[in-house]
Design an enzyme around this catalytic site. Structure first.
Site, short mmCIF file in Angstrom:
data_model
loop_
_atom_site.label_atom_id
_atom_site.label_comp_id
_atom_site.label_asym_id
_atom_site.label_seq_id
_atom_site.Cartn_x
_atom_site.Cartn_y
_atom_site.Cartn_z
N GLY A 46 0.70 -1.08 0.02
CA GLY A 46 -0.04 -0.03 0.01
C GLY A 46 0.80 1.33 -0.02
O GLY A 46 0.38 2.19 -0.56
N ASN A 47 1.98 1.15 0.92
CA ASN A 47 2.89 2.37 0.53
C ASN A 47 3.46 2.75 -0.54
O ASN A 47 3.72 3.96 -0.74
CB ASN A 47 3.96 2.29 1.65
N LYS B 200 -9.72 -9.39 6.05
CA LYS B 200 -9.01 -8.33 5.29
C LYS B 200 -9.30 -6.82 5.29
O LYS B 200 -10.50 -6.56 5.19
CB LYS B 200 -9.27 -8.93 3.82
N LYS C 248 -2.96 -9.73 -1.30
CA LYS C 248 -2.07 -9.56 -2.54
C LYS C 248 -0.81 -10.35 -2.24
O LYS C 248 -0.39 -10.84 -3.27
CB LYS C 248 -1.87 -8.19 -2.79
N LYS D 244 3.02 -11.33 4.56
CA LYS D 244 4.05 -11.21 3.91
C LYS D 244 5.08 -12.50 3.93
O LYS D 244 5.67 -13.02 3.15
CB LYS D 244 4.66 -9.95 3.95
N1 LIG Z 1 -5.43 -6.82 -1.89
C1 LIG Z 1 -4.54 -6.46 -0.74
O1 LIG Z 1 -3.77 -7.27 -0.01
O2 LIG Z 1 -4.27 -5.30 -0.69
P1 LIG Z 1 -3.30 -4.29 0.39
O3 LIG Z 1 -2.07 -5.12 0.29
O4 LIG Z 1 -3.28 -2.99 -0.35
O5 LIG Z 1 -4.13 -4.39 1.63
#
Ligand SMILES: NC(=O)OP(=O)(O)O
Length: 310
Positions: free
Chosen positions: A9-10, A127, A210, A272
């Site tokens: 996101g960053n 999420k 993601k 991650k």
């Molecule tokens: N879909 C998803 O995991 O987005 P972020 O990493 O932005 O939360």
């Protein structure tokens, strides 16, 4: 060397997590400058990205405008964010390539990810998406049936997040990579779809993690290295305490043991770490978790938390 770079996101918002168009364009410019640097060194790069802030904002807009224009479901919002973020990243990468005199074509692919309709993620939402709100505003929305949680940075909506099983459009991505395109794909972990009894696919309301989607895409396209770009240079043990310690090079087994001890938060570093372990356990050379400043050195394993099979 084929590298999949998963942008957090960053890389798509400003430092405060704001995802206004100008914030996303500015953040993409920084990230794509690093990608252009890798391409200049003849590293083959594919890009995937998160969509948590964007998909949550889009869902909210749909809900607020529901009495005026027909709202669309969450999987449609996911598809729209793949297209929009892909477009922003392509523009930023094209500009960085022109500045360096590199002639490469870019492509953004809307991809679907198969999930199981009976995944436990549909029963227990995990999420986080969209913006953070103070408790009193979140309470109103909880009263309307939404799920919100406070994970230490304010209240945030949480939605279903099933396991990614297969990237339906992976072969298309691989073909484009092999034809020389720099591809952006599987943003937001892919648009979640389920298989109907007649074999057709149907979108389902969820947001895939993601990073887990990136681990699957990396397998699908035969990536050698998975780089997970986030806002910290390393995964950290005892994060936020006087005993905090950066994790350097580590095996998947050691990292899983740290995870089992509770070192990595479920909504942030946890996925991650899981994605990095899955990738090397399935045959990837190495996975690296680091920040955008260290992407260039991370691909060779000289920065960040470097995860290897053994
Ligand atoms: N879909 C998803 O995991 O987005 P972020 O990493 O932005 O939360």
């Amino acid at each position: 060397m084929r590298v999949l770079l998963a942008l957090g996101g960053n890389a798509m918002t400003n430092a405060a997590g704001r995802a206004a168009p100008q914030d996303q364009i500015a953040a993409a410019a920084v990230a794509m400058e690093a990608v252009a640097g890798l391409l200049e060194r003849d590293v083959e790069v594919l890009i995937t990205h998160g969509n948590g802030p964007q998909v949550g904002n889009l869902l909210t807009k749909n809900e607020l405008a529901a009495s005026v224009v027909p709202p669309v479901p969450l999987d449609w919002c996911g598809a729209q964010t793949q297209a929009t973020v892909g477009f922003v990243l392509m523009n930023a990468l094209d500009a960085a390539l022109v500045r360096r005199g590199i002639r490469r074509r870019t492509a953004a692919v809307v991809t679907r990810t198969l999930v199981a309709s009976d995944d436990s993620g549909f029963i227990r939402p995990t999420k986080p998406i969209g913006r953070h709100l103070p408790a009193e505003e979140a309470e109103v929305l909880i009263g309307h049936g939404q799920t919100w949680e406070d994970r230490g940075k304010g209240w945030r909506r949480v939605v279903a997040s099933p396991e990614p099983l297969d990237i339906i459009d992976g072969p298309v991505v691989r073909s484009l990579v092999e034809a020389g395109f720099v591809v952006v794909a599987n943003g937001g972990g892919g648009i979640p779809v389920v298989r109907e009894p007649d074999g057709s696919l149907r979108g389902i309301e969820a947001v895939i993690d993601k990073d887990l989607g990136a681990a699957l895409l990396a397998d699908t396209v035969g990536a050698d290295v998975l780089v997970i770009g986030t806002d910290v240079p390393h995964a950290v043990l005892n994060y936020g305490t006087p005993d905090a310690k950066d994790v350097g090079t580590v095996t998947a087994g050691q990292l899983r043991a740290f995870a089992a001890e509770g070192h990595f938060a479920s909504g942030s570093m946890g996925p991650k770490v899981e994605a990095a372990c899955r990738f090397v356990e399935r045959g990837g050379t190495r996975a690296v978790i680091t920040d955008l400043d260290h992407i260039a050195t991370a691909v060779c394993g000289d920065a960040g938390t470097v995860v290897v099979a053994s």
